[in-house]
Design an enzyme around this catalytic site. Structure first.
Site, mmCIF file in Angstrom:
data_model
loop_
_atom_site.group_PDB
_atom_site.id
_atom_site.type_symbol
_atom_site.label_atom_id
_atom_site.label_comp_id
_atom_site.label_asym_id
_atom_site.label_seq_id
_atom_site.Cartn_x
_atom_site.Cartn_y
_atom_site.Cartn_z
ATOM 1 N N TYR A 68 8.574 4.343 4.808
ATOM 2 C CA TYR A 68 8.930 3.703 3.102
ATOM 3 C C TYR A 68 10.168 2.685 2.255
ATOM 4 O O TYR A 68 10.803 3.529 2.091
ATOM 5 C CB TYR A 68 8.481 4.840 2.166
ATOM 6 C CG TYR A 68 7.032 5.621 2.709
ATOM 7 C CD1 TYR A 68 6.224 4.839 3.330
ATOM 8 C CD2 TYR A 68 6.984 7.069 2.263
ATOM 9 C CE1 TYR A 68 5.222 6.104 4.380
ATOM 10 C CE2 TYR A 68 5.646 7.823 2.506
ATOM 11 C CZ TYR A 68 4.493 7.504 3.788
ATOM 12 O OH TYR A 68 3.778 7.819 3.841
ATOM 13 N N PHE A 125 -4.881 2.992 -4.065
ATOM 14 C CA PHE A 125 -5.135 2.214 -4.335
ATOM 15 C C PHE A 125 -6.174 1.470 -5.231
ATOM 16 O O PHE A 125 -6.686 1.035 -5.455
ATOM 17 C CB PHE A 125 -5.123 0.668 -3.159
ATOM 18 C CG PHE A 125 -3.761 1.063 -2.589
ATOM 19 C CD1 PHE A 125 -1.913 0.991 -3.030
ATOM 20 C CD2 PHE A 125 -4.047 1.474 -1.518
ATOM 21 C CE1 PHE A 125 -1.186 1.055 -2.294
ATOM 22 C CE2 PHE A 125 -1.895 1.732 -0.950
ATOM 23 C CZ PHE A 125 -0.910 1.226 -1.455
#
Length: 285
Positions: free
Chosen positions: A59, A219
């Site tokens: 990440y 998303f």
């Protein structure tokens, strides 16, 4: 904050609402908060009683890395803080699109480098939990035995406390349990995506935590009129209802909603106190 807790791996007591650090970096796509806001979110999460943070050395984007933010914000770590990380098939655009046999993140060297990168960036000598993340395009086509055995050896070296698996099928979960003790499963699951219903129940029967990623849709945020109706009745938001549904779904479900917003963080944590009625649950299907 709810007082409901789960013994992750049998010995790490965590609140059922945790925090996912991915959005602090905007990885793999999307907006991210400025650095000071990111640090403030992490510190506020702990203040609110969150003691389960999900992260990975993958990440990271444009010089912003989740593990480094966690270390800057929270090190030296509270005694009860549990940091769960992951290694394996994760790099969008490269490893993640390759056949499993070609994923460098799943090779013995790649897995060791991943574990060592997490240790180094988090500033710890041992990782609380490491999830082995399998691929996306070839799920179930390649055995996870080799990669999991590599992580088991790293655990025996003292670098890892507990092992979990991520992005796995029911068959892979069963295979994993034959190789090593499994503390948790981390898969896609939410009120709108319930393919893993049997796996959630299998984990519950085995006393294994199930940690849904994209708990409010990721998303593609979950939307439905029935969610709006329940939210209106409770004076809550749709994401809060989605999180409350997960908590009601099974006692082994642990949440790791991510956000780069202080206000959204507080809303997510407050969802733990939202108790859905039988009518609410029936209406949500």
């Amino acid at each position: 904050m709810t007082t409901e807790r789960w013994a992750l791996g049998g010995d790490l007591s965590v609140a059922r609402v945790g925090y996912g650090a991915m959005k602090l970096t905007g990885w793999p796509r999307g907006d991210r908060p400025d650095r000071e806001t990111a640090l403030a979110v992490l510190r506020r999460a702990v203040e609110l009683g969150v003691n389960h943070i999900d992260t990975s050395h993958y990440y990271a984007r444009d010089g912003v890395a989740a593990n480094e933010l966690i270390r800057e914000a929270l090190h030296p770590y509270p005694d009860d803080l549990v940091i769960v990380t992951k290694v394996g098939a994760l790099v969008e655009g490269s490893d993640i699109a390759l056949p499993a046999s070609e994923k460098t993140g799943l090779t013995p060297d790649g897995l060791r480098r991943g574990v060592e990168a997490n240790l180094r960036s988090l500033g710890v000598d041992r990782l609380d939990v490491v999830n082995l993340r399998m691929g996306d395009l070839d799920r179930g086509e390649t055995s996870l035995a080799g990669p999991l055995e590599t992580l088991l050896a790293l655990r025996e070296e003292g670098l890892i406390r507990h092992l979990g698996v991520s992005n796995v099928t029911a068959a892979e979960f069963a295979e994993a349990r034959e190789i090593a003790p499994i503390a948790c499963v981390q898969n896609l699951y939410n009120v709108a995506s319930r393919d893993d219903d049997p796996l959630v129940d299998a984990c519950a029967r085995a006393g294994i935590a199930y940690v849904p990623f994209f708990p409010v849709g990721g998303f593609q945020p979950v939307t439905a009129e029935r969610l709006d109706a329940v939210a209106a009745r409770h004076g809550a938001t749709v994401p809060q209802v989605a999180l409350a549904w997960l908590l009601a779904r099974s006692p082994n479900i642990l949440l790791i909603p991510g956000t780069g917003s202080l206000s959204h963080l507080e809303e997510n944590v407050a969802a733990a106190a939202l108790k859905l009625s039988e009518d609410d649950l029936a209406g949500l299907g």
